[in-house]
Design a protein around this motif. Structure first.
Motif, PDB file in Angstrom:
ATOM      1  N   LEU A  40      33.659 -59.220 -84.859  1.00 49.95           N
ATOM      2  CA  LEU A  40      33.846 -57.904 -85.456  1.00 49.95           C
ATOM      3  C   LEU A  40      32.758 -56.933 -85.010  1.00 49.95           C
ATOM      4  O   LEU A  40      32.996 -55.736 -84.875  1.00 49.95           O
ATOM      5  CB  LEU A  40      33.843 -58.029 -86.991  1.00 49.95           C
ATOM      6  CG  LEU A  40      34.133 -56.758 -87.787  1.00 49.95           C
ATOM      7  CD1 LEU A  40      35.501 -56.199 -87.429  1.00 49.95           C
ATOM      8  CD2 LEU A  40      34.040 -57.035 -89.287  1.00 49.95           C
ATOM      9  N   MET A  41      31.571 -57.441 -84.771  1.00 55.02           N
ATOM     10  CA  MET A  41      30.468 -56.601 -84.294  1.00 55.02           C
ATOM     11  C   MET A  41      30.503 -56.460 -82.772  1.00 55.02           C
ATOM     12  O   MET A  41      30.300 -55.371 -82.233  1.00 55.02           O
ATOM     13  CB  MET A  41      29.134 -57.210 -84.735  1.00 55.02           C
ATOM     14  CG  MET A  41      27.897 -56.444 -84.289  1.00 55.02           C
ATOM     15  SD  MET A  41      27.667 -54.861 -85.109  1.00 55.02           S
ATOM     16  CE  MET A  41      27.123 -55.381 -86.732  1.00 55.02           C
ATOM     17  N   LEU A  42      30.778 -57.552 -82.079  1.00 58.53           N
ATOM     18  CA  LEU A  42      30.695 -57.543 -80.615  1.00 58.53           C
ATOM     19  C   LEU A  42      31.837 -56.771 -79.959  1.00 58.53           C
ATOM     20  O   LEU A  42      31.639 -56.140 -78.923  1.00 58.53           O
ATOM     21  CB  LEU A  42      30.673 -58.978 -80.090  1.00 58.53           C
ATOM     22  CG  LEU A  42      29.382 -59.760 -80.317  1.00 58.53           C
ATOM     23  CD1 LEU A  42      29.549 -61.206 -79.877  1.00 58.53           C
ATOM     24  CD2 LEU A  42      28.230 -59.116 -79.569  1.00 58.53           C
ATOM     25  N   GLY A  43      33.031 -56.812 -80.546  1.00 57.24           N
ATOM     26  CA  GLY A  43      34.178 -56.137 -79.941  1.00 57.24           C
ATOM     27  C   GLY A  43      33.924 -54.663 -79.676  1.00 57.24           C
ATOM     28  O   GLY A  43      34.002 -54.193 -78.530  1.00 57.24           O
ATOM     29  N   PRO A  44      33.609 -53.868 -80.700  1.00 57.57           N
ATOM     30  CA  PRO A  44      33.331 -52.440 -80.467  1.00 57.57           C
ATOM     31  C   PRO A  44      32.144 -52.199 -79.557  1.00 57.57           C
ATOM     32  O   PRO A  44      32.154 -51.250 -78.763  1.00 57.57           O
ATOM     33  CB  PRO A  44      33.047 -51.914 -81.885  1.00 57.57           C
ATOM     34  CG  PRO A  44      33.726 -52.881 -82.799  1.00 57.57           C
ATOM     35  CD  PRO A  44      33.626 -54.214 -82.128  1.00 57.57           C
ATOM     36  N   ILE A  45      31.119 -53.033 -79.643  1.00 54.53           N
ATOM     37  CA  ILE A  45      29.929 -52.830 -78.808  1.00 54.53           C
ATOM     38  C   ILE A  45      30.271 -52.993 -77.335  1.00 54.53           C
ATOM     39  O   ILE A  45      29.881 -52.175 -76.494  1.00 54.53           O
ATOM     40  CB  ILE A  45      28.808 -53.810 -79.226  1.00 54.53           C
ATOM     41  CG1 ILE A  45      28.218 -53.384 -80.564  1.00 54.53           C
ATOM     42  CG2 ILE A  45      27.707 -53.863 -78.166  1.00 54.53           C
ATOM     43  CD1 ILE A  45      27.215 -54.349 -81.132  1.00 54.53           C
ATOM     44  N   ILE A  46      31.009 -54.035 -77.000  1.00 53.11           N
ATOM     45  CA  ILE A  46      31.391 -54.264 -75.600  1.00 53.11           C
ATOM     46  C   ILE A  46      32.253 -53.113 -75.086  1.00 53.11           C
ATOM     47  O   ILE A  46      32.073 -52.627 -73.957  1.00 53.11           O
ATOM     48  CB  ILE A  46      32.121 -55.612 -75.465  1.00 53.11           C
ATOM     49  CG1 ILE A  46      31.159 -56.768 -75.760  1.00 53.11           C
ATOM     50  CG2 ILE A  46      32.712 -55.774 -74.061  1.00 53.11           C
ATOM     51  CD1 ILE A  46      31.821 -58.126 -75.845  1.00 53.11           C
ATOM     52  N   VAL A  47      33.191 -52.662 -75.905  1.00 57.42           N
ATOM     53  CA  VAL A  47      34.049 -51.537 -75.505  1.00 57.42           C
ATOM     54  C   VAL A  47      33.211 -50.288 -75.250  1.00 57.42           C
ATOM     55  O   VAL A  47      33.427 -49.567 -74.262  1.00 57.42           O
ATOM     56  CB  VAL A  47      35.112 -51.261 -76.590  1.00 57.42           C
ATOM     57  CG1 VAL A  47      35.826 -49.933 -76.312  1.00 57.42           C
ATOM     58  CG2 VAL A  47      36.127 -52.397 -76.638  1.00 57.42           C
ATOM     59  N   LEU A  48      32.227 -50.012 -76.122  1.00 58.92           N
ATOM     60  CA  LEU A  48      31.381 -48.815 -75.942  1.00 58.92           C
ATOM     61  C   LEU A  48      30.495 -48.937 -74.708  1.00 58.92           C
ATOM     62  O   LEU A  48      30.230 -47.938 -74.026  1.00 58.92           O
ATOM     63  CB  LEU A  48      30.527 -48.600 -77.173  1.00 58.92           C
ATOM     64  CG  LEU A  48      31.018 -47.536 -78.175  1.00 58.92           C
ATOM     65  CD1 LEU A  48      31.037 -46.161 -77.532  1.00 58.92           C
ATOM     66  CD2 LEU A  48      32.419 -47.888 -78.690  1.00 58.92           C
ATOM     67  N   ILE A  49      30.018 -50.150 -74.392  1.00 63.61           N
ATOM     68  CA  ILE A  49      29.236 -50.329 -73.169  1.00 63.61           C
ATOM     69  C   ILE A  49      30.072 -49.939 -71.948  1.00 63.61           C
ATOM     70  O   ILE A  49      29.622 -49.193 -71.074  1.00 63.61           O
ATOM     71  CB  ILE A  49      28.749 -51.788 -73.043  1.00 63.61           C
ATOM     72  CG1 ILE A  49      27.707 -52.104 -74.112  1.00 63.61           C
ATOM     73  CG2 ILE A  49      28.161 -52.045 -71.650  1.00 63.61           C
ATOM     74  CD1 ILE A  49      27.294 -53.565 -74.142  1.00 63.61           C
ATOM     75  N   VAL A  50      31.299 -50.450 -71.889  1.00 64.11           N
ATOM     76  CA  VAL A  50      32.199 -50.130 -70.776  1.00 64.11           C
ATOM     77  C   VAL A  50      32.482 -48.629 -70.741  1.00 64.11           C
ATOM     78  O   VAL A  50      32.469 -47.998 -69.678  1.00 64.11           O
ATOM     79  CB  VAL A  50      33.507 -50.932 -70.891  1.00 64.11           C
ATOM     80  CG1 VAL A  50      34.491 -50.512 -69.804  1.00 64.11           C
ATOM     81  CG2 VAL A  50      33.233 -52.432 -70.798  1.00 64.11           C
ATOM     82  N   TRP A  51      32.727 -48.031 -71.906  1.00 65.32           N
ATOM     83  CA  TRP A  51      33.013 -46.595 -71.982  1.00 65.32           C
ATOM     84  C   TRP A  51      31.851 -45.766 -71.435  1.00 65.32           C
ATOM     85  O   TRP A  51      32.036 -44.872 -70.623  1.00 65.32           O
ATOM     86  CB  TRP A  51      33.310 -46.208 -73.425  1.00 65.32           C
ATOM     87  CG  TRP A  51      33.424 -44.729 -73.648  1.00 65.32           C
ATOM     88  CD1 TRP A  51      32.419 -43.861 -73.976  1.00 65.32           C
ATOM     89  CD2 TRP A  51      34.614 -43.932 -73.542  1.00 65.32           C
ATOM     90  NE1 TRP A  51      32.898 -42.578 -74.089  1.00 65.32           N
ATOM     91  CE2 TRP A  51      34.237 -42.589 -73.830  1.00 65.32           C
ATOM     92  CE3 TRP A  51      35.945 -44.207 -73.254  1.00 65.32           C
ATOM     93  CZ2 TRP A  51      35.161 -41.554 -73.834  1.00 65.32           C
ATOM     94  CZ3 TRP A  51      36.860 -43.162 -73.249  1.00 65.32           C
ATOM     95  CH2 TRP A  51      36.472 -41.865 -73.531  1.00 65.32           C
ATOM     96  N   ASN A  52      30.645 -46.078 -71.901  1.00 65.64           N
ATOM     97  CA  ASN A  52      29.474 -45.300 -71.482  1.00 65.64           C
ATOM     98  C   ASN A  52      29.210 -45.416 -69.984  1.00 65.64           C
ATOM     99  O   ASN A  52      28.812 -44.444 -69.333  1.00 65.64           O
ATOM    100  CB  ASN A  52      28.231 -45.764 -72.253  1.00 65.64           C
ATOM    101  CG  ASN A  52      28.238 -45.305 -73.704  1.00 65.64           C
ATOM    102  OD1 ASN A  52      28.902 -44.338 -74.053  1.00 65.64           O
ATOM    103  ND2 ASN A  52      27.506 -46.004 -74.553  1.00 65.64           N
ATOM    104  N   LEU A  53      29.406 -46.614 -69.443  1.00 68.86           N
ATOM    105  CA  LEU A  53      29.081 -46.847 -68.042  1.00 68.86           C
ATOM    106  C   LEU A  53      30.158 -46.339 -67.092  1.00 68.86           C
ATOM    107  O   LEU A  53      29.883 -46.090 -65.921  1.00 68.86           O
ATOM    108  CB  LEU A  53      28.840 -48.341 -67.797  1.00 68.86           C
ATOM    109  CG  LEU A  53      27.672 -48.968 -68.564  1.00 68.86           C
ATOM    110  CD1 LEU A  53      27.503 -50.434 -68.178  1.00 68.86           C
ATOM    111  CD2 LEU A  53      26.372 -48.208 -68.309  1.00 68.86           C
ATOM    112  N   THR A  54      31.382 -46.171 -67.580  1.00 71.31           N
ATOM    113  CA  THR A  54      32.479 -45.755 -66.695  1.00 71.31           C
ATOM    114  C   THR A  54      32.861 -44.290 -66.837  1.00 71.31           C
ATOM    115  O   THR A  54      33.328 -43.667 -65.873  1.00 71.31           O
ATOM    116  CB  THR A  54      33.735 -46.621 -66.951  1.00 71.31           C
ATOM    117  OG1 THR A  54      34.099 -46.527 -68.338  1.00 71.31           O
ATOM    118  CG2 THR A  54      33.470 -48.075 -66.589  1.00 71.31           C
TER     119      THR A  54
END
Length: 355
Positions: free
Chosen positions: A210-224
């Motif tokens: 529940l914590m890791l899902g949004p974090i991973i998505v935001l990492i990809v969003w910020n970097l792309t």
């Protein structure tokens, strides 16, 4: 009627949290909602209706805010000092895990409780894992992690003030737009992708999904995309209230188990961790050109928000201190949390084989 009682709790939590915020209390919205919930349970004997999805929503929002902090600028700040950041993080984590053995001896707690209580700078993540781990004592984990934050705020400014830098090494924090200022329809992909990823991580029993899902998505969003944002304060406060109520409910049912031995054990473990970190920083400074104040604030086992406030007050290097703590947050969430999760599962399997 049960919905009205829940609304009454929300109002009480908001009022107490606002009061604590006005008084300058640390994490006022989290602590305020926990205090309101405990008082509510004591005064109103009727069972409180609080659906689990509301607590999950609070965690989801906090995870999005954490993920939004890993921007391209933050990565650039980390890259210049990556080896030092990594080594300092490892040393502090090793110290905390060594102290978990002392915690077991003092409290007679389970290894699950000791490990989750000892990992520094990860209050939300460790509480989530404590909820999922049936052999973990969430009261001990919560009180240990929360008291560490309080001790950090009391002790770190004093120590840091003794070693203020002789030159101005400060850097202005980068301005980031709030979500409501830049929101567009394509950004709806963020919560949708996060929900999908949470579902997939749950399918493989990945820890703290529940914590890791949004974090991973935001990492990809910020970097792309390069579209950086921070959640509006109202969203963050609401998330802390939802999460605080859930934790408050669990603490209220466990308060009778607290005694002087546990209080002493919690204080001793946290004090050793803080002053042990000071020793690590002192040794580390012998091999770097950084100021003691900057290194100590970078390594201090507390939350990013509290440490940055202290850094501003004592003239610390904001960019450096932020990068160290952001790295530790993600290192704990992406590396330590899964390792701890699999270690706890290993302990369960080992225990079942022996029984």
């Amino acid at each position: 009627m049960k919905v009205l009682r829940l609304l009454l709790l929300f109002v009480a939590a908001a009022i107490i949290s606002y009061g604590l915020d006005a008084l300058g209390m640390i994490l006022p919205w989290l602590f305020g909602s926990m205090i309101a919930t405990i008082i509510y349970i004591r005064l109103i004997p009727r069972a409180l209706y609080f659906p689990r999805w509301l607590g999950d929503l609070g965690v989801f929002i906090m995870a999005i805010e954490i993920g939004s902090t890993l921007t391209l600028d933050a990565l650039a700040d980390m890259r210049a000092d990556l080896f030092n950041i990594f080594l300092m993080t490892i040393l502090v984590l090793i110290l905390s895990l060594i102290l978990s053995r002392l915690f077991i001896f003092l409290t007679k707690s389970t290894p699950e409780t000791a490990v989750l209580a000892s990992v520094p700078g990860a209050l939300s993540q460790m509480l989530i894992m404590a909820e999922e781990e049936e052999r973990a004592d969430i009261l001990l984990v919560t009180l240990t992690q929360m008291s560490r934050i309080i001790l950090i705020v009391l002790i770190v400014p004093f120590v840091s003030g003794l070693f203020q830098p002789v030159s101005d090494l400060t850097a202005d924090p980068v301005e980031v737009n709030y979500l409501t200022e830049i929101f567009s329809l394509p950004m709806l992909i963020i919560p949708i992708a996060a929900v999908v990823l949470i579902y997939l991580l749950n399918k493989i029993n990945f820890p703290a999904s529940l914590m890791l899902g949004p974090i991973i998505v935001l990492i990809v969003w910020n970097l792309t995309t390069g579209v950086e944002f921070s959640l509006d304060l109202q969203f963050i406060n609401a998330a802390q209230i939802l999460f605080g109520i859930r934790i408050g409910l669990q603490i209220a049912s466990l308060m009778t188990q607290l005694n002087k031995r546990l209080i002493f054990s919690i204080m001793l473990q946290n004090l050793i961790l803080i002053f042990g970190t000071m020793f690590i920083v002192y040794m580390f400074q012998l091999f770097t050109s950084h100021q003691f104040n900057d290194l100590f604030l970078s390594a201090a086992p507390g939350g990013l928000g509290q440490i940055i406030v202290i850094a501003i007050e004592t003239g610390g290097n904001i960019a450096m201190i932020s990068s160290y703590h952001i790295f530790r947050i993600f290192f704990i969430i992406i590396v330590v949390v899964p390792i701890v999760g699999y270690y706890l599962k290993y302990l369960n399997r080992k225990r079942k084989r022996q029984s």
